[in-house]
Design a protein around this motif. Structure first.
Motif, short mmCIF file in Angstrom:
data_model
loop_
_atom_site.label_atom_id
_atom_site.label_comp_id
_atom_site.label_asym_id
_atom_site.label_seq_id
_atom_site.Cartn_x
_atom_site.Cartn_y
_atom_site.Cartn_z
N TRP A 78 -0.46 -2.23 -7.68
CA TRP A 78 -1.52 -3.07 -8.24
C TRP A 78 -1.09 -3.67 -9.59
O TRP A 78 -1.42 -4.82 -9.90
CB TRP A 78 -2.82 -2.28 -8.40
CG TRP A 78 -3.84 -3.05 -9.21
CD1 TRP A 78 -4.24 -2.80 -10.47
CD2 TRP A 78 -4.54 -4.24 -8.79
NE1 TRP A 78 -5.14 -3.75 -10.88
CE2 TRP A 78 -5.35 -4.63 -9.87
CE3 TRP A 78 -4.55 -4.99 -7.62
CZ2 TRP A 78 -6.17 -5.76 -9.81
CZ3 TRP A 78 -5.36 -6.11 -7.57
CH2 TRP A 78 -6.16 -6.48 -8.64
N GLY A 93 0.83 -1.20 0.00
CA GLY A 93 0.00 0.00 0.00
C GLY A 93 0.86 1.24 0.00
O GLY A 93 2.08 1.18 0.17
N THR A 134 -3.81 -5.40 0.52
CA THR A 134 -3.56 -4.02 0.12
C THR A 134 -4.22 -3.09 1.13
O THR A 134 -5.45 -3.09 1.27
CB THR A 134 -4.10 -3.75 -1.30
OG1 THR A 134 -3.50 -4.67 -2.21
CG2 THR A 134 -3.80 -2.34 -1.74
N ALA A 175 -0.42 2.64 -4.21
CA ALA A 175 -1.25 1.44 -4.36
C ALA A 175 -1.54 1.15 -5.83
O ALA A 175 -1.60 0.00 -6.26
CB ALA A 175 -2.56 1.60 -3.58
#
Length: 700
Positions: free
Chosen positions: A119, A16, A103, A115
């Motif tokens: 991803w 994160g 996350t 993030a």
């Protein structure tokens, strides 16, 4: 400590953005499970995971730190990762060995840049993923907006398991999987388990129905059951959620307050009961395409995903057991170099604390000390099962610097320290440019560079200086030119004499042979720095003996290694030696080498010499709304835009950019796009430098 079997080991990685609360969440989970008596904080510099001096100094995570907790007869291995993409290598290696990605989002901001970038790697690895919206009790928390940002990132397969609500001044969490409400005291901890209030039942039931439908979609048996009954019970829902996570088509969303210990126990329960384990995932692949199944009965195979050097301990090697079991004193073969490593020590690591164990089973994560021949990305395997597990592919570097020891006596010490840093962090690349005579360090960004500088100074005792690297220009010519040179030296006894007449022309692949010369011999030399020298013997009547031709060519090559314009390599020239003179006594090889060099240099300077510069193929992925600013910056860097493609809400710019203009691009791009743009580059070709730029370079 207790040894868990593969069905009761869960490996999760916390990822994160910076300040989302990953370290605090890990700390709270260890506290909830009773593994620590008191929760540390990032501010007080006493958390289990952020234990390095540099992390205390900077106030944020820099290294991925393995920890573990135990919850209801399950072992949960946690890897707490940095939130800044300068340390993307730490994040990627952790994702690679995790079974489930957690996350963590800050409820004030939702999906942030960090993030979003991470991803892309999660999606690439296709790993089961859940989201945790943290800080739900903060005065500026925006849960609904945060959830919408998750849906914008992953699509409609994001599904709420929980949502927060405040009732009578108390923070509560409604759980639509269990259809219960958890009410927390201001101190957090174990909640009061209640029925869902009447004013929340309709919304909770709507979310529950959505969860049932999403769960049923991922398993044919459950789908038939759903059509038959119109619903699923809690166990069936868990089964469907797990299947959806494994398919990378369902992303459960939880909410917690890590700081105030609200919801962490329920999150751990879900990880225990639902989140996939190593045995649930697709088997690992070896380099030769074979499956490495997560079976306890198989021969041992360890994958090294991280190494850390500590002055008081030496090298700590972190691994995941991919198959079989590893025991103390096991002898394993490193598949990269065929060296045998003995596992003399075996640990579970919790930050800097080491818990000795006698064995670890398949699916578990552990560490050992003082391996002699092993680095990150290596495979250690039983002699019965020689294999190499597919390595982690780390992203290319974004910035390059020439690095020097401030004290020249420390040059060797600097080189050794940088090798160790590279072994720990493969996103740091070290190379030596023989052309520029510089040690080149490549890394992920300015913050990454500052960390390397700190490590050199504080861990290895080396003061370093960083500079802009020299650009590897090339020199060539644009028209033909002829020249001659007589070398004559008399200093008593035999002297030196040679006269060389030659003509030079630009060379290209498809040109015809030289006109007007009697070609007696031809030699094509592929230059180690690129391009060619084509050397013709056009001597008529024996005015220069054949044995002197190699010396003339040697003189030409010496000039080509340090061109007259900037000292750069010369390329793509053809030379015709057509006349000259020699002396029966005074001529020798050195004389003809000198004469050849001078004649070539003079001809070169009269042939409209041109500087060539390395041009990179640059691909920049930019959010649509920021394309204009980025294109303006690229054009200021003499970029030629080759094409633009759409990619969801991004534009992908493909351009050719001179390497000399790339200095500072990574930092400027981050600034222009708030860190949301990414780029990669590769060498394309050498192209002529604009005249005004050439004048400036030559004048220096």
């Amino acid at each position: 400590m207790k040894i868990y079997d593969d069905k009761h080991i869960k490996n999760v990685v916390f990822v994160g953005a910076h300040n989302s609360g990953k370290t605090t969440l890990a700390e709270t989970m260890l506290f909830e499970a009773g593994l620590i008596n008191r929760r540390g904080t990032v501010e007080n510099k006493n958390t289990v995971s952020d234990y390095h001096d540099i992390e205390h100094e900077r106030g944020n995570s820099i290294f991925a730190t393995p920890l573990h907790t135990e919850w209801r007869n399950y072992k949960i291995n946690i890897i707490d990762t940095p939130g800044l993409d300068d340390f993307i290598g730490e994040i990627i290696s952790s994702i690679r060995v995790a079974d489930t990605i957690v996350t963590v989002l800050n409820a004030q901001h939702g999906v942030e840049v960090g993030a979003e970038i991470i991803w892309n790697y999660i999606d690439k690895y296709h790993k089961p993923t859940l989201f945790v919206i943290n800080q739900i009790d903060h005065i500026n928390a925006k849960f609904e907006e945060s959830f919408k940002s998750i849906k914008n990132l992953v699509g409609n397969n994001a599904v709420q398991i929980q949502y927060p609500v405040v009732i009578d001044g108390s923070q509560c969490i409604v759980d639509v999987l269990k259809m219960k409400m958890y009410k927390f005291s201001p101190e957090g901890g174990k909640p009061e388990k209640l029925e869902i209030p009447d004013d929340q039942k309709e919304w909770a039931k709507e979310l529950n129905n959505e969860l049932i439908e999403k769960a049923a979609e991922n398993d044919e048996t459950l789908l038939e059951l759903f059509f038959e009954k119109g619903t699923l019970n809690e166990d069936e829902m868990r089964q469907g959620i797990k299947a959806g996570m494994l398919n990378h088509e369902l992303f459960p969303v939880f909410c917690v307050s890590a700081l105030n210990d609200m919801g962490t126990g329920r999150l751990m329960g879900f990880i225990d009961n639902v989140a996939p384990a190593a045995a649930d995932l697709k088997p690992e692949q070896s380099m030769d395409g074979k499956e490495v199944k997560a079976l306890k009965e198989s021969p041992t195979a360890l994958f090294i995903f991280k190494t850390v050097y500590q002055p008081n301990l030496g090298q700590i090697t972190f691994f995941k057991v991919m198959s079989g079991e590893v025991r103390l004193n096991d002898k394993l073969i490193n598949s990269r170099n065929d060296e045998t490593e003995v596992i003399n020590q075996l640990f579970i690591m919790d930050g800097k604390e080491r818990q000795p164990v006698n064995r670890l089973t398949v699916g578990d994560i552990g560490a050992t000390l003082k391996l002699k021949y092993t680095e990150t990305n290596d495979t250690l395997a039983s002699p019965k099962l020689p294999l190499t597990i597919k390595p982690i592919k780390f992203p290319q570097a974004r910035i390059k610097k020439a690095v020097f020891a401030v004290n020249t006596k420390d040059e060797e010490k600097l080189s050794e320290a940088l090798k160790k840093i590279h072994n720990q962090d493969p996103t740091v690349n070290i190379s030596f440019s023989s052309e520029a005579k510089q040690l080149i360090l490549a890394c992920q960004g300015e913050l990454h560079l500052a960390t390397i500088d700190w490590t050199l100074k504080n861990i290895y005792g080396v003061e370093a200086r960083f500079e802009k690297p020299k650009i590897a220009f090339r020199e060539t010519i644009q028209r033909s030119s002829a020249s001659n040179y007589r070398h004559k030296k008399q200093s008593g006894g035999s002297g030196q004499f040679a006269e060389v007449h030659l003509k030079i022309e630009p060379w290209d692949e498809n040109m015809e042979e030289p006109q007007g010369f009697n070609i007696r011999g031809k030699e094509e030399i592929d230059l180690s720095w690129g391009g060619k020298l084509v050397f013709y013997n056009c001597i008529v009547g024996g005015v220069i003996d054949l044995r002197y031709l190699p010396s003339i060519m040697k003189g030409v090559l010496e000039v080509m290694e340090e061109g007259p314009l900037t000292g750069s390599y010369i390329r793509d020239v053809r030379v015709m030696v057509y006349d000259g003179k020699m002396h029966s006594v005074d001529s020798n090889d050195i004389s003809f080498k000198i004469a050849g060099a001078h004649a070539f240099k003079e001809a070169f300077m009269n042939a409209n010499p041109k500087l060539l510069e390395p041009v990179l193929e640059l691909i920049v992925k930019v959010p649509e709304e920021m394309v204009g600013n980025v294109m303006t910056d690229l054009q200021a860097r003499r970029s030629m835009i080759q094409g633009i493609e759409n990619n969801n809400n991004y534009q992908v710019l493909k351009c050719l950019t001179p390497e000399a203009e790339m200095h500072g691009f990574s930092t400027d791009l981050r600034s222009l796009t708030q860190g949301r743009a990414t780029f990669k580059s590769s060498f394309s070709s050498y192209q002529p430098v604009p005249t005004n730029v050439q004048k400036e370079l030559v004048s220096h």
